[in-house]
Design a protein around this motif. Structure first.
Motif, PDB file in Angstrom:
ATOM      1  N   ASN A 172      37.895  31.712  42.132  1.00  0.00           N
ATOM      2  CA  ASN A 172      38.793  32.853  41.957  1.00  0.00           C
ATOM      3  C   ASN A 172      40.060  32.506  41.188  1.00  0.00           C
ATOM      4  N   VAL A 173      40.113  31.302  40.620  1.00  0.00           N
ATOM      5  CA  VAL A 173      41.383  30.823  40.077  1.00  0.00           C
ATOM      6  C   VAL A 173      41.922  31.747  38.981  1.00  0.00           C
ATOM      7  N   TYR A 180      39.135  42.167  38.191  1.00  0.00           N
ATOM      8  CA  TYR A 180      37.768  41.952  38.679  1.00  0.00           C
ATOM      9  C   TYR A 180      37.163  40.737  37.993  1.00  0.00           C
ATOM     10  N   THR A 181      36.125  40.178  38.623  1.00  0.00           N
ATOM     11  CA  THR A 181      35.452  39.010  38.030  1.00  0.00           C
ATOM     12  C   THR A 181      33.941  39.284  37.948  1.00  0.00           C
ATOM     13  N   ASP A 205      21.514  33.779  41.692  1.00  0.00           N
ATOM     14  CA  ASP A 205      21.831  34.231  43.046  1.00  0.00           C
ATOM     15  C   ASP A 205      23.163  33.623  43.445  1.00  0.00           C
ATOM     16  N   LEU A 206      24.057  34.455  43.916  1.00  0.00           N
ATOM     17  CA  LEU A 206      25.379  33.954  44.315  1.00  0.00           C
ATOM     18  C   LEU A 206      25.246  32.957  45.460  1.00  0.00           C
ATOM     19  N   THR A 207      25.930  31.825  45.353  1.00  0.00           N
ATOM     20  CA  THR A 207      25.935  30.847  46.446  1.00  0.00           C
ATOM     21  C   THR A 207      26.915  31.333  47.518  1.00  0.00           C
ATOM     22  N   ASP A 208      26.866  30.690  48.686  1.00  0.00           N
ATOM     23  CA  ASP A 208      27.794  31.085  49.762  1.00  0.00           C
ATOM     24  C   ASP A 208      29.234  30.918  49.304  1.00  0.00           C
ATOM     25  N   CYS A 234      34.165  36.848  46.233  1.00  0.00           N
ATOM     26  CA  CYS A 234      33.884  38.207  45.742  1.00  0.00           C
ATOM     27  C   CYS A 234      34.684  39.280  46.473  1.00  0.00           C
ATOM     28  N   ARG A 235      34.953  40.348  45.745  1.00  0.00           N
ATOM     29  CA  ARG A 235      35.517  41.537  46.389  1.00  0.00           C
ATOM     30  C   ARG A 235      34.474  42.647  46.335  1.00  0.00           C
TER      31      ARG A 235
END
Ligand code: G3P
Ligand code: MG
Length: 406
Positions: A112-113, A127-128, A144-147, A153-154
């Motif tokens: 998120n930097v 947003y990202t 696939d998004l990792t943990d 994420c928002r």
């Protein structure tokens, strides 16, 4: 005691010239410090045979972290104090776009930097690509998004959000997903995911923090940079639409970044002089020097606090001014500042002819370009943009410039 000492602000100990350094390939290679850089900083901080302090700033096309993190990291690696005010990253001048756009997609960097950096600049709705992937994982079928990524994420419904601008702040960590999302938005109706424009002129603006095609890391060959992503996106856009993509660019060698750098350098030089003034004990009641400042016209401007202690004393005024050129001094008893003329010469030390040397050669004749051999430029090749001087490394560059000035 009849003593009233006249002292002129010591211009001689703060250089009228200045330095501007590129970072990757000049100061660092990936996480490693180029060893000569440490000694070069010492020279600038007064440890040279002229006892002169030379103001300096850093202009990197890199980014992906806040300026204060970059300055803390450099301070450790260079064994001296570098402050955030000395740092311009590729995305730093994008601050000026705050207020222009309501909803922005910020691309690149770790986690998120970059979102945090953009928010710290004042952007409201940032947003990202991760947010987009969480909203609908099918946007990029092979990621696939990792943990860890999910934590960044928002929850956003992108079918209802109109993205006004895409800002590539730092190198993409995931070209496939980032390109898929960027292209979809560029081809969209009003920057809304899941829509397609028929005319391809309804999408958001796209900004890149820089256009470096390659850059120097700790690998022996240069690596593709953000400029390569730009080429790729523009090629995909053209393939799809038959049109040229309009790209807005920051970073070196862009003029906007040059103007920004000049502003930052001038503030920094002012700060260095103010600091120097303080050291001359102007406000120190025990000091027996620096009681009177002299402006360009030779008029005395007396520090009020000191004036009191001199009331009734006769001016002996018999000492020769130790320094030749007084600076302009303005102010009153509360605040004394020096009004600085622009730097006489700005030495820009860089490793990439296309961005650094072009940057230093293109905008102001008082900038002097120095190319080093510790990064992208390879000895034996002909640089596309010719530097005013070529040397081995940053230490040689600093030594050369100081000698040239004295
Ligand atoms: O991503 C950073 C790179 O492209 C160049 O950084 O410091 O050489 O301008 P720098
Ligand atoms: Mg570089």
């Amino acid at each position: 005691i009849k003593r009233k000492k006249k002292i002129v602000v010591d211009h001689a100990r703060v250089a009228s010239y200045a330095f501007c350094f590129d970072i990757d390939g000049v100061i660092l290679r990936g996480p490693d410090t180029i060893p000569e850089a440490v000694e070069a900083m010492k020279l600038l901080n007064g440890h040279n045979k002229y006892n002169i302090t030379v103001p300096s700033i850093f202009v990197t096309n890199g980014g992906g972290k806040p300026e204060h993190v970059r300055s803390e990291d450099l301070s450790k690696k260079l064994n001296c104090t570098i402050t955030p005010e000395q740092i311009i990253q590729g995305h730093t001048p994008m601050k000026d776009l705050v207020g222009v756009y309501e909803n922005v997609l910020v691309v690149g960097g770790l986690g998120n930097v970059c979102r945090n950096v953009a928010e710290s600049y004042g952007f409201k709705n940032v947003y990202t690509p991760f947010d987009v992937l969480k909203w609908n994982p099918a946007v990029s079928p092979y990621h696939d998004l990792t943990d860890e990524e999910l934590k960044c994420c928002r929850d956003v419904d992108f079918s209802k959000v109109k993205i006004d601008a895409i800002m590539v702040f730092a190198d993409s960590r995931n070209w496939a997903a980032d390109q898929q999302i960027i292209l979809e938005l560029l081809l969209s109706k009003d920057g809304i995911m899941g829509t397609q424009s028929k005319t391809f002129d309804e999408g958001p603006q796209i900004y890149f923090a820089h256009s470096d095609f390659i850059w120097a890391t700790n690998y022996k060959l240069s690596r593709y940079g953000m400029g390569a992503l730009q080429v790729s996106i523009a090629a995909l856009y053209k393939e799809h639409t038959g049109k040229e993509l309009k790209v807005n660019r920051f970073g070196k060698p862009q003029k906007g970044t040059f103007k920004f750098a000049n502003k930052v350098l001038s503030n920094w030089r002012q700060g260095v002089l103010d600091e120097h003034l303080k050291k001359l004990s102007i406000n120190d009641p025990n000091a027996d020097e620096a009681d009177i400042l002299i402006n360009d016209e030779g008029e005395e401007i007396i520090n009020q606090a000191k004036l009191e202690s001199f009331q009734g004393l006769e001016d002996s005024d018999d000492e020769e001014d130790p320094y030749k050129e007084p600076l302009a001094v303005v102010g009153n008893q509360d605040k004394i500042t020096l009004e600085l003329p622009p730097a006489s010469t700005v030495y820009f030390v860089g490793d990439t002819p296309e961005s650094d040397i072009r940057f230093a050669n293109s905008h102001d004749v008082s900038w002097f370009s120095i190319l080093v051999k510790t990064g992208v430029y390879q000895e034996g090749t002909v640089p596309k943009y010719k530097p005013k001087h070529l040397c081995e490394n940053v230490l040689e560059a600093v030594q050369f410039a100081i000698e040239r000035e004295h």
